[in-house]
Enzyme design. Structure first.
Site, mmCIF file in Angstrom:
data_model
loop_
_atom_site.group_PDB
_atom_site.id
_atom_site.type_symbol
_atom_site.label_atom_id
_atom_site.label_comp_id
_atom_site.label_asym_id
_atom_site.label_seq_id
_atom_site.Cartn_x
_atom_site.Cartn_y
_atom_site.Cartn_z
ATOM 1 N N ASN A 56 54.829 -7.834 54.423
ATOM 2 C CA ASN A 56 53.730 -6.588 54.465
ATOM 3 C C ASN A 56 54.529 -5.285 54.785
ATOM 4 O OD1 ASN A 56 51.849 -4.884 55.196
ATOM 5 N ND2 ASN A 56 50.576 -6.169 56.340
ATOM 6 N N ARG A 107 46.486 4.488 47.978
ATOM 7 C CA ARG A 107 46.860 3.064 48.738
ATOM 8 C C ARG A 107 46.881 2.131 47.540
ATOM 9 N NH1 ARG A 107 47.386 3.051 54.238
ATOM 10 N NH2 ARG A 107 46.063 4.806 55.332
ATOM 11 N N TYR A 134 41.885 -3.607 59.979
ATOM 12 C CA TYR A 134 43.000 -4.601 60.259
ATOM 13 C C TYR A 134 42.642 -5.770 60.907
ATOM 14 C CZ TYR A 134 45.442 -0.687 58.092
ATOM 15 O OH TYR A 134 45.846 0.360 57.420
ATOM 16 N N HIS A 161 48.803 -7.974 52.306
ATOM 17 C CA HIS A 161 48.260 -6.766 52.871
ATOM 18 C C HIS A 161 46.785 -7.491 53.561
ATOM 19 C CE1 HIS A 161 50.654 -3.974 51.154
ATOM 20 N NE2 HIS A 161 50.567 -4.698 49.912
ATOM 21 N N LEU A 162 46.334 -6.848 54.956
ATOM 22 C CA LEU A 162 45.417 -7.361 55.675
ATOM 23 C C LEU A 162 44.078 -7.038 55.046
ATOM 24 C CD1 LEU A 162 47.170 -6.717 58.889
ATOM 25 C CD2 LEU A 162 46.342 -8.820 58.425
ATOM 26 N N SER A 163 44.167 -5.845 54.673
ATOM 27 C CA SER A 163 43.022 -4.896 54.034
ATOM 28 C C SER A 163 43.138 -4.875 52.669
ATOM 29 C CB SER A 163 42.747 -3.486 54.695
ATOM 30 O OG SER A 163 44.056 -2.866 53.854
ATOM 31 N N HIS A 180 53.393 2.023 49.449
ATOM 32 C CA HIS A 180 53.167 3.144 48.619
ATOM 33 C C HIS A 180 54.137 4.418 48.395
ATOM 34 C CE1 HIS A 180 49.387 1.073 49.880
ATOM 35 N NE2 HIS A 180 49.445 1.541 50.986
ATOM 36 N N ASP A 198 63.892 -1.499 45.839
ATOM 37 C CA ASP A 198 65.315 -1.833 45.583
ATOM 38 C C ASP A 198 66.029 -2.720 45.909
ATOM 39 O OD1 ASP A 198 64.771 0.185 43.245
ATOM 40 O OD2 ASP A 198 66.118 1.669 44.154
#
Length: 153
Positions: free
Chosen positions: A81, A118, A29, A107-109, A87, A94
């Site tokens: 994020n 993931r 991260y 997403h950082l990664s 997931h 919703d």
């Protein structure tokens, strides 16, 4: 939605464990803290004439409540994020669908290079765009994309 109909306000929503950025698994991260990310975004937003608010929670219900409140607050765009809720959270998905505020998922990664579980996001098909794998710069790119959408051509 035309560029001129969007309110020039952005809400940045950070999911669980993102409060640990800078110390949590820096190999995955990075070393940038959440405060550092938010400070940089605030400077960029201010220079662009965009109102920016940030919100982080480790609790799904609080994230849902903030998404719902964003409609009342007339937020023009969301950067989210969802962290691990990416997931798992149909409920947060919703809420985003229910308020119909455009959003960019960050997403950082690179979630597609990680564990199999993931690789699926409950948000990507609703998102205006998805940015992953670029570290903290992903937030800046999301804000730049939003600025472009909010600015008349």
């Amino acid at each position: 939605m035309s560029k001129n109909t969007l309110n020039r306000s952005v809400l940045v929503i950070q999911g669980p464990n993102l409060n640990l950025l800078g110390t949590r698994e820096p190999g995955v991260y990075g070393n940038t803290s959440l405060d550092d990310i938010h400070q940089k975004l605030a400077k960029l937003a201010g220079a662009a004439g965009i109102s920016l608010e940030t919100f982080q929670s480790n609790h799904e219900g609080e994230l849902i409540d903030r998404v719902q409140k964003a409609k009342k607050d007339e937020i023009g765009f969301i950067i989210i994020n969802p962290g691990g809720f990416t997931h798992t959270s149909v409920a947060l998905r919703d809420a985003l669908a229910g308020v119909a505020i455009p959003f960019i998922e960050v997403h950082l990664s690179n979630i597609h290079q990680r564990e199999e579980f993931r690789k699926h996001s409950y948000f990507s098909d609703l998102a205006t765009g998805v940015i992953c794998g670029l570290g903290a710069q992903g937030y800046e790119l999301a804000l730049s994309a939003i600025e472009n959408r909010l600015s008349p051509q």
